[in-house]
Design a protein around this motif. Structure first.
Motif, short mmCIF file in Angstrom:
data_model
loop_
_atom_site.label_atom_id
_atom_site.label_comp_id
_atom_site.label_asym_id
_atom_site.label_seq_id
_atom_site.Cartn_x
_atom_site.Cartn_y
_atom_site.Cartn_z
N ASN A 1 0.82 -1.21 0.00
CA ASN A 1 0.00 0.00 0.00
C ASN A 1 0.85 1.26 0.00
OD1 ASN A 1 -2.50 -1.15 -0.20
ND2 ASN A 1 -2.81 -1.32 2.01
N ILE A 2 1.90 1.31 0.84
CA ILE A 2 2.74 2.51 0.83
C ILE A 2 3.56 2.59 -0.45
CG2 ILE A 2 4.65 1.42 2.11
CD1 ILE A 2 3.50 5.11 2.23
N ARG A 3 3.94 1.44 -0.99
CA ARG A 3 4.66 1.46 -2.28
C ARG A 3 3.78 2.02 -3.38
NH1 ARG A 3 6.67 -3.58 -0.22
NH2 ARG A 3 5.15 -4.77 -1.44
N ARG A 4 2.50 1.67 -3.35
CA ARG A 4 1.57 2.21 -4.35
C ARG A 4 1.39 3.71 -4.18
NH1 ARG A 4 -3.63 -0.89 -3.21
NH2 ARG A 4 -4.49 0.56 -4.74
N LEU A 5 1.33 4.16 -2.94
CA LEU A 5 1.10 5.59 -2.69
C LEU A 5 2.24 6.47 -3.18
CD1 LEU A 5 -0.44 5.46 0.90
CD2 LEU A 5 -1.56 6.35 -1.15
N VAL A 6 3.47 5.97 -3.12
CA VAL A 6 4.62 6.81 -3.49
C VAL A 6 5.20 6.43 -4.86
CG1 VAL A 6 5.20 7.21 -1.09
CG2 VAL A 6 6.30 5.31 -2.29
N ARG A 7 4.53 5.54 -5.55
CA ARG A 7 5.05 5.10 -6.86
C ARG A 7 5.10 6.27 -7.84
NH1 ARG A 7 2.46 -0.13 -7.78
NH2 ARG A 7 4.20 -0.81 -6.44
N GLU A 8 6.23 6.43 -8.49
CA GLU A 8 6.46 7.59 -9.36
C GLU A 8 5.99 7.37 -10.80
OE1 GLU A 8 10.56 8.82 -9.16
OE2 GLU A 8 10.67 8.29 -7.03
N THR A 9 5.99 6.14 -11.25
CA THR A 9 5.64 5.84 -12.65
C THR A 9 4.52 4.82 -12.67
OG1 THR A 9 7.95 6.18 -13.29
CG2 THR A 9 6.54 5.03 -14.87
N GLU A 10 3.44 5.16 -13.35
CA GLU A 10 2.29 4.26 -13.47
C GLU A 10 2.10 3.87 -14.92
OE1 GLU A 10 0.43 2.83 -11.27
OE2 GLU A 10 0.96 3.91 -9.42
N LEU A 11 2.09 2.59 -15.18
CA LEU A 11 1.83 2.07 -16.51
C LEU A 11 0.33 1.88 -16.68
CD1 LEU A 11 3.68 1.14 -18.89
CD2 LEU A 11 3.42 -1.19 -18.01
N SER A 12 -0.18 2.23 -17.86
CA SER A 12 -1.61 2.13 -18.12
C SER A 12 -1.84 1.56 -19.51
CB SER A 12 -2.25 3.52 -18.02
OG SER A 12 -3.53 3.56 -18.63
N VAL A 13 -2.98 0.91 -19.68
CA VAL A 13 -3.34 0.43 -21.01
C VAL A 13 -3.47 1.59 -21.99
CG1 VAL A 13 -5.85 0.48 -20.60
CG2 VAL A 13 -4.90 -1.14 -22.25
N ASN A 14 -3.73 2.78 -21.47
CA ASN A 14 -3.85 3.97 -22.33
C ASN A 14 -2.53 4.37 -22.96
OD1 ASN A 14 -6.62 4.24 -21.69
ND2 ASN A 14 -6.11 5.36 -19.83
N ASP A 15 -1.43 3.77 -22.49
CA ASP A 15 -0.12 4.08 -23.05
C ASP A 15 0.18 3.29 -24.32
OD1 ASP A 15 0.36 5.62 -20.74
OD2 ASP A 15 1.19 3.89 -19.67
N PHE A 16 -0.62 2.27 -24.64
CA PHE A 16 -0.21 1.27 -25.62
C PHE A 16 -0.79 1.49 -27.02
CE2 PHE A 16 -0.17 -1.86 -21.83
CZ PHE A 16 1.10 -1.41 -21.45
N ILE A 17 0.06 1.20 -28.00
CA ILE A 17 -0.36 1.01 -29.39
C ILE A 17 0.06 -0.40 -29.78
CG2 ILE A 17 0.00 1.69 -31.80
CD1 ILE A 17 0.60 4.53 -30.78
N TYR A 18 -0.85 -1.14 -30.40
CA TYR A 18 -0.60 -2.54 -30.75
C TYR A 18 -0.38 -2.67 -32.26
CZ TYR A 18 -1.23 -7.63 -30.83
OH TYR A 18 -1.06 -8.98 -30.98
N PRO A 19 0.78 -3.17 -32.69
CA PRO A 19 1.03 -3.35 -34.13
C PRO A 19 0.26 -4.56 -34.69
CG PRO A 19 3.09 -3.24 -32.85
CD PRO A 19 1.98 -3.48 -31.88
N LEU A 20 -0.24 -4.41 -35.90
CA LEU A 20 -0.94 -5.49 -36.59
C LEU A 20 -0.33 -5.69 -37.97
CD1 LEU A 20 -4.73 -4.74 -35.89
CD2 LEU A 20 -3.38 -6.63 -34.95
N PHE A 21 -0.12 -6.96 -38.35
CA PHE A 21 0.40 -7.31 -39.67
C PHE A 21 -0.74 -7.90 -40.50
CE2 PHE A 21 4.02 -7.65 -36.78
CZ PHE A 21 4.94 -6.85 -37.42
N ILE A 22 -1.07 -7.23 -41.60
CA ILE A 22 -2.18 -7.66 -42.46
C ILE A 22 -1.61 -8.11 -43.80
CG2 ILE A 22 -4.45 -7.08 -43.35
CD1 ILE A 22 -4.16 -6.70 -40.32
N GLU A 23 -1.87 -9.36 -44.15
CA GLU A 23 -1.36 -9.93 -45.39
C GLU A 23 -2.47 -10.04 -46.42
OE1 GLU A 23 1.14 -13.84 -46.99
OE2 GLU A 23 0.81 -13.54 -44.85
N GLU A 24 -2.17 -9.68 -47.63
CA GLU A 24 -3.15 -9.78 -48.70
C GLU A 24 -3.40 -11.25 -49.03
OE1 GLU A 24 -4.22 -7.17 -52.62
OE2 GLU A 24 -2.11 -7.42 -52.08
N GLY A 25 -4.67 -11.63 -49.11
CA GLY A 25 -5.04 -13.02 -49.38
C GLY A 25 -6.26 -13.38 -48.57
N GLU A 26 -6.50 -14.69 -48.43
CA GLU A 26 -7.68 -15.16 -47.71
C GLU A 26 -7.29 -16.28 -46.75
OE1 GLU A 26 -10.57 -16.35 -50.58
OE2 GLU A 26 -11.01 -14.30 -51.22
#
Length: 325
Positions: free
Chosen positions: A16-41
């Motif tokens: 709990n105290i570690r959470r209170l003083v944590r300086e850097t918070e990672l969030s899903v809002n930080d992410f971009i996900y790469p996608l590879f799209i190949e032509e075909g079926e």
């Protein structure tokens, strides 16, 4: 008062105290996900050097899109693998090309998902280099002319943002002018401003079928030994109209991310590239590391260095961990 009078461990005593003083918070809002799209079926092919990452044809992408949306990942970065390649990568500005069709498909089914397109030519040229060749060298200015056609085509298809990755001189200015003249003044540019000629890209080249047929890309991507040059490259992109600046790769270039955060007021993106991803996966599979903890520590280090945005193949796995606390 006896020594030690200062006891930093007081603020590490429990979670709990570690959470209170944590300086850097990672969030899903930080992410971009790469996608590879190949032509075909009916294509869903796992990339051998990138476990858990696939190349999809458009008719097999729904499951992946659903996961991205359900996990709350706000954006995807598209890479296309076309059937047709030629000397100049003309499929990049084909309004019926694989990326253009993918943009329309995603926007139809997931209208709130933010779609960013990688703007380059290496996946589309038969020689695997990032532009028009003259005497086995990439010609900067003719490549810019083709880049203009590419970004306008992406904008017509409905892209939310374009991300030029070829490290051509003047590319941001050329793109901004082309988009504005075509009426797409609201589309931002996320520039691969400090992109290094890195050995960490190997698995990506398997994924995107983009290895150079000869030579390498050191004449246009940055020397890994250079730090000050990154500030020069980024300053030029800022002056030309970049909306977001990027460092690629991320983990071996945390000092560059930090430099950009200290010197510029624009959002800073970092690309946690394929080789960085694959090393964690390989070591995790062998039981040499705790894969999940190393993944989260790696992503946190990129955020701590100053990145506002992290492009990462770990995005789905990390989002699941963050979602469950």
């Amino acid at each position: 008062m006896g020594f030690p009078s200062v006891r930093p461990r007081r603020l590490r005593k429990n979670e709990n105290i570690r959470r209170l003083v944590r300086e850097t918070e990672l969030s899903v809002n930080d992410f971009i996900y790469p996608l590879f799209i190949e032509e075909g079926e009916n294509i869903k092919i796992e990339i051998p050097s990138m476990p858990g990452i696939y190349r999809y044809s458009l008719d097999r992408i729904d499951e992946e899109l659903e996961q991205v949306v359900d996990l709350g990942i706000p954006a995807v970065l598209l890479f296309g693998i076309p059937k047709h390649k030629d000397a100049v990568g003309s499929e990049t500005w084909n309004d019926e090309g694989i990326i253009q069709r993918t943009i329309r498909y995603i926007k139809e089914r997931c209208p709130d998902l933010y779609v960013i397109t990688d703007v380059c030519f290496c996946e589309y040229t038969e020689h695997g280099h990032c532009g028009v060749l003259h005497d086995h060298e990439v010609a900067n200015d003719p490549t810019l002319e083709n880049t203009k056609k590419q970004v306008v085509s992406h904008a017509r298809a409905g892209a939310d943002m374009v991300a030029p990755s070829g490290m051509m001189d003047g590319v941001v200015k050329a793109i901004r002018e082309a988009l504005d003249q075509a009426g797409y003044t609201d589309i931002p540019i996320m520039s691969y401003s400090a992109k290094y000629a890195s050995a960490y890209y190997g698995p990506f080249r398997d994924a995107a079928e983009s290895s150079p047929a000869f030579g390498d890309r050191r004449s246009y991507q940055m020397d890994p030994a250079n730090r000050r040059e990154a500030l020069k490259e980024v300053q030029l992109d800022v002056e030309e109209g970049a909306d977001i600046i990027m460092v690629k790769p991320a983990l071996a270039y945390l000092d560059i991310i930090s430099d950009l955060r200290e010197n510029f007021n624009l959002p800073v993106a970092a690309y946690n590239v394929s080789g960085e991803y694959s090393m964690v996966k390989a070591a995790g599979k062998l039981g040499w590391i705790d894969e999940e903890k190393v993944m989260m520590e790696t992503l946190t280090s990129i955020k701590r260095a100053g990145a506002d945005i992290i492009i990462t193949y770990h995005a789905k796995e990390a989002a699941k961990i963050l979602k469950t606390g």
